[in-house]
Design an enzyme around this catalytic site. Structure first.
Site, PDB file in Angstrom:
ATOM      1  N   ASN A 116      42.242  44.756  32.687  1.00 20.41           N
ATOM      2  CA  ASN A 116      42.731  43.822  33.707  1.00 20.41           C
ATOM      3  C   ASN A 116      43.480  42.726  32.965  1.00 20.41           C
ATOM      4  O   ASN A 116      42.868  41.868  32.337  1.00 20.41           O
ATOM      5  CB  ASN A 116      41.534  43.245  34.481  1.00 20.41           C
ATOM      6  CG  ASN A 116      41.941  42.115  35.412  1.00 20.41           C
ATOM      7  OD1 ASN A 116      43.128  41.922  35.687  1.00 20.41           O
ATOM      8  ND2 ASN A 116      40.957  41.367  35.899  1.00 20.41           N
ATOM      9  N   TRP A 117      44.806  42.790  33.051  1.00 14.54           N
ATOM     10  CA  TRP A 117      45.616  41.834  32.292  1.00 14.54           C
ATOM     11  C   TRP A 117      45.655  40.451  32.932  1.00 14.54           C
ATOM     12  O   TRP A 117      46.188  39.523  32.348  1.00 14.54           O
ATOM     13  CB  TRP A 117      47.057  42.345  32.179  1.00 14.54           C
ATOM     14  CG  TRP A 117      47.234  43.491  31.227  1.00 14.54           C
ATOM     15  CD1 TRP A 117      46.273  44.054  30.421  1.00 14.54           C
ATOM     16  CD2 TRP A 117      48.450  44.199  30.972  1.00 14.54           C
ATOM     17  NE1 TRP A 117      46.825  45.059  29.679  1.00 14.54           N
ATOM     18  CE2 TRP A 117      48.155  45.173  29.990  1.00 14.54           C
ATOM     19  CE3 TRP A 117      49.751  44.109  31.465  1.00 14.54           C
ATOM     20  CZ2 TRP A 117      49.130  46.050  29.505  1.00 14.54           C
ATOM     21  CZ3 TRP A 117      50.715  44.975  30.986  1.00 14.54           C
ATOM     22  CH2 TRP A 117      50.412  45.937  30.017  1.00 14.54           C
ATOM     23  N   LYS A 118      45.178  40.335  34.156  1.00 20.35           N
ATOM     24  CA  LYS A 118      45.272  39.061  34.892  1.00 20.35           C
ATOM     25  C   LYS A 118      46.736  38.588  34.893  1.00 20.35           C
ATOM     26  O   LYS A 118      47.623  39.429  34.948  1.00 20.35           O
ATOM     27  CB  LYS A 118      44.310  38.038  34.291  1.00 20.35           C
ATOM     28  CG  LYS A 118      42.902  38.640  34.143  1.00 20.35           C
ATOM     29  CD  LYS A 118      41.829  37.659  33.913  1.00 20.35           C
ATOM     30  CE  LYS A 118      40.499  38.414  33.824  1.00 20.35           C
ATOM     31  NZ  LYS A 118      39.354  37.547  33.797  1.00 20.35           N
ATOM     32  N   HIS A 141      38.173  40.906  43.078  1.00 18.51           N
ATOM     33  CA  HIS A 141      37.824  40.390  41.747  1.00 18.51           C
ATOM     34  C   HIS A 141      37.265  38.974  41.899  1.00 18.51           C
ATOM     35  O   HIS A 141      37.687  38.215  42.770  1.00 18.51           O
ATOM     36  CB  HIS A 141      39.069  40.388  40.846  1.00 18.51           C
ATOM     37  CG  HIS A 141      38.754  39.973  39.440  1.00 18.51           C
ATOM     38  ND1 HIS A 141      38.662  38.656  39.065  1.00 18.51           N
ATOM     39  CD2 HIS A 141      38.468  40.706  38.339  1.00 18.51           C
ATOM     40  CE1 HIS A 141      38.334  38.600  37.781  1.00 18.51           C
ATOM     41  NE2 HIS A 141      38.213  39.834  37.317  1.00 18.51           N
ATOM     42  N   GLU A 164      37.833  36.271  40.465  1.00 16.97           N
ATOM     43  CA  GLU A 164      38.815  35.175  40.546  1.00 16.97           C
ATOM     44  C   GLU A 164      39.466  35.114  41.926  1.00 16.97           C
ATOM     45  O   GLU A 164      39.835  34.043  42.401  1.00 16.97           O
ATOM     46  CB  GLU A 164      39.849  35.324  39.418  1.00 16.97           C
ATOM     47  CG  GLU A 164      39.242  34.919  38.087  1.00 16.97           C
ATOM     48  CD  GLU A 164      39.714  35.732  36.895  1.00 16.97           C
ATOM     49  OE1 GLU A 164      40.800  36.334  36.949  1.00 16.97           O
ATOM     50  OE2 GLU A 164      38.968  35.754  35.888  1.00 16.97           O
ATOM     51  N   GLU A 177      30.660  42.975  38.081  1.00 14.95           N
ATOM     52  CA  GLU A 177      31.031  41.967  37.092  1.00 14.95           C
ATOM     53  C   GLU A 177      30.277  40.684  37.396  1.00 14.95           C
ATOM     54  O   GLU A 177      30.690  39.918  38.282  1.00 14.95           O
ATOM     55  CB  GLU A 177      32.527  41.677  37.161  1.00 14.95           C
ATOM     56  CG  GLU A 177      33.404  42.865  36.876  1.00 14.95           C
ATOM     57  CD  GLU A 177      34.812  42.423  36.529  1.00 14.95           C
ATOM     58  OE1 GLU A 177      35.201  42.538  35.373  1.00 14.95           O
ATOM     59  OE2 GLU A 177      35.512  41.932  37.424  1.00 14.95           O
ATOM     60  N   GLY A 220      34.866  36.233  31.052  1.00 19.94           N
ATOM     61  CA  GLY A 220      35.628  35.304  30.228  1.00 19.94           C
ATOM     62  C   GLY A 220      34.773  34.281  29.502  1.00 19.94           C
ATOM     63  O   GLY A 220      35.287  33.282  28.998  1.00 19.94           O
ATOM     64  N   SER A 248      33.120  40.167  29.619  1.00 26.77           N
ATOM     65  CA  SER A 248      33.068  40.006  28.159  1.00 26.77           C
ATOM     66  C   SER A 248      32.795  41.308  27.409  1.00 26.77           C
ATOM     67  O   SER A 248      32.066  41.319  26.415  1.00 26.77           O
ATOM     68  CB  SER A 248      32.052  38.920  27.771  1.00 26.77           C
ATOM     69  OG  SER A 248      32.454  37.675  28.324  1.00 26.77           O
ATOM     70  N   GLY A 288      38.785  42.361  30.644  1.00 27.71           N
ATOM     71  CA  GLY A 288      39.814  41.336  30.841  1.00 27.71           C
ATOM     72  C   GLY A 288      40.424  40.942  29.511  1.00 27.71           C
ATOM     73  O   GLY A 288      41.297  41.629  28.972  1.00 27.71           O
ATOM     74  N   GLY A 289      39.920  39.844  28.952  1.00 27.55           N
ATOM     75  CA  GLY A 289      40.482  39.257  27.725  1.00 27.55           C
ATOM     76  C   GLY A 289      40.773  40.265  26.626  1.00 27.55           C
ATOM     77  O   GLY A 289      41.844  40.235  26.018  1.00 27.55           O
TER      78      GLY A 289
HETATM   79  P1  PGA Z   1      36.601  39.427  30.597  1.00 32.07           P
HETATM   80  O1  PGA Z   1      37.123  39.620  32.098  1.00 32.07           O
HETATM   81  O2  PGA Z   1      36.534  40.802  29.965  1.00 32.07           O
HETATM   82  O3  PGA Z   1      37.628  38.539  29.939  1.00 32.07           O
HETATM   83  O4  PGA Z   1      35.255  38.786  30.666  1.00 32.07           O
HETATM   84  C1  PGA Z   1      36.685  40.685  32.884  1.00 32.07           C
HETATM   85  C2  PGA Z   1      37.395  40.649  34.214  1.00 32.07           C
HETATM   86  O5  PGA Z   1      37.751  39.563  34.675  1.00 32.07           O
HETATM   87  O6  PGA Z   1      37.618  41.697  34.845  1.00 32.07           O
END
Ligand code: PGA
Length: 262
Positions: free
Chosen positions: A19-21, A104, A106, A174, A180, A220, A241-242
Site C-alpha cells: 500500500n503505497w499510500k 483502510h 486512514e 490491521e 506506521g 508495521s 505500507g511503509g
Molecule cells: P505500515 O502500514 O506497514 O506502514 O504500518 C500498513 C498500512 O497502512 O496498510
C-alpha cells in the site's frame, strides 16, 4: 454482483499486498516496478500493489505480463454521477486496477468513513468487478478497554452485509495502533485476531466460505517479522505500507514470506 473474475480464483493462498499510500508519481511507479520485478521473479506469494490513482495505468503497464497485480486504495460508492473529485470503480478498472482497498484505517479515521459507507463501496466494487480488500482493525484505546472483538465483528458484519457467498473478497486485519508505528502485533496476537475474524466470517457466510477467505495482516510488517506472521494458521498474507515503498525492502518481504507451518 459477483466479484472479480479477472484475478481468477483467489482462495486462500499467500499474498503480499503493498500500500503505497500517497507516495509515487506515475513515473516513479514505472521505475519502481522496473527495479522490483527482477527481484521477485518466480516468488511464491502473489504480489499486489495498491497505488495512487494517477499511477495505476503506468504501474499496470509496467507490470503487464507479470504476476504482479495493480489496484487502488479507495473509490466512490457511486457508479458515476455529479460527485466532484471522486473516482468510480469502472474508471479504476479501465486504468488497469484489479482490486481496491476499502475501509483502510486512514480512510476511517482521517476521512471519517463509516461502516455504512464502506459497505456501499464493497457492494459497488463487487458489482463493477473489482476485488475488494476490506480493511478492519481496532484502535489502541478500544483494545485496552476490551472492545477489540466487538469492533472487528461490527466492521465485518456491516462491511459484508448482503455480500453473496460466491463473491470474491479479502479481509485485512490491521490494528490501528500497529500502522506506521513500528509496533507489530505479536504473531500470537495477530493469529488470535485472525481466528476471531474467521469465526465472524463463519457466522456471516457459514463454514465453507469462511475457510476460503484470504485474511491478511497489516501493521508495521517488515522482512524480519513477515515469516513468523504468515506461519500462523489463519494468516494468508500481509498488507505492507511503509516497507513497500522501497523495491529492495518490498522484495525482501516477498522473498521472506513463506508458509511453513509451525
Ligand atoms: P505500515 O502500514 O506497514 O506502514 O504500518 C500498513 C498500512 O497502512 O496498510
Amino acid at each position: 454482483m459477483l466479484g472479480s473474475k479477472n484475478l481468477g480464483s483467489m482462495n486462500r493462498d499467500l499474498f503480499v499486498v503493498g500500500n503505497w499510500k500517497m507516495y509515487k508519481t506515475a513515473r516513479e511507479a514505472a521505475a519502481y516496478l522496473e527495479e522490483l520485478l527482477p527481484m521477485v521473479e518466480g516468488a511464491r506469494p502473489k504480489i499486489m500493489l495498491a497505488v495512487p490513482y494517477t499511477s495505476i495505468s503506468s504501474a499496470a503497464k509496467a507490470a503487464k505480463g507479470t504476476e504482479v497485480w495493480i489496484g487502488a486504495q479507495n473509490m466512490s460508492d457511486a457508479k458515476e454521477g455529479a460527485f466532484t473529485g471522486e473516482i468510480a470503480a469502472l474508471m479504476l478498472k479501465e486504468a488497469g486496477a484489479s482490486f481496491v482497498l476499502l475501509g483502510h484505517s486512514e480512510r476511517r479515521h482521517t476521512f471519517g468513513e463509516t461502516n455504512e459507507l464502506i459497505h456501499r463501496k464493497v457492494i459497488r466494487a463487487l458489482q463493477d468487478d473489482l476485488l475488494p480488500i476490506l480493511c478492519i482493525g481496532e484502535t489502541a484505546s478500544l483494545r485496552e478497554a476490551g472492545h477489540a472483538e466487538q469492533v472487528l465483528r461490527e466492521q465485518l458484519k456491516k462491511g459484508l452485509e448482503g455480500v453473496p457467498e460466491e463473491s470474491q473478497f479479502f479481509v485485512a486485519y490491521e490494528p490501528v495502533w500497529a500502522i506506521g508505528t513500528g509496533k507489530t502485533a505479536t504473531p500470537k496476537m495477530a493469529q488470535d485476531a485472525h481466528a476471531f475474524c474467521r469465526d465472524c466470517l463463519e457466522e456471516i457466510f457459514g463454514k465453507k466460505k469462511a475457510a476460503q477467505v484470504p485474511l491478511l495482516y497489516g501493521g508495521s510488517v517488515k522482512s524480519d517479522n513477515v515469516a513468523e506472521l504468515v506461519k500462523q494458521k489463519d494468516i494468508d498474507g500481509v498488507l505492507v505500507g511503509g516497507a513497500s515503498l522501497e523495491p529492495t525492502h518490498f522484495a525482501a518481504i516477498v522473498n521472506h514470506c513463506k508458509k511453513e507451518k509451525s
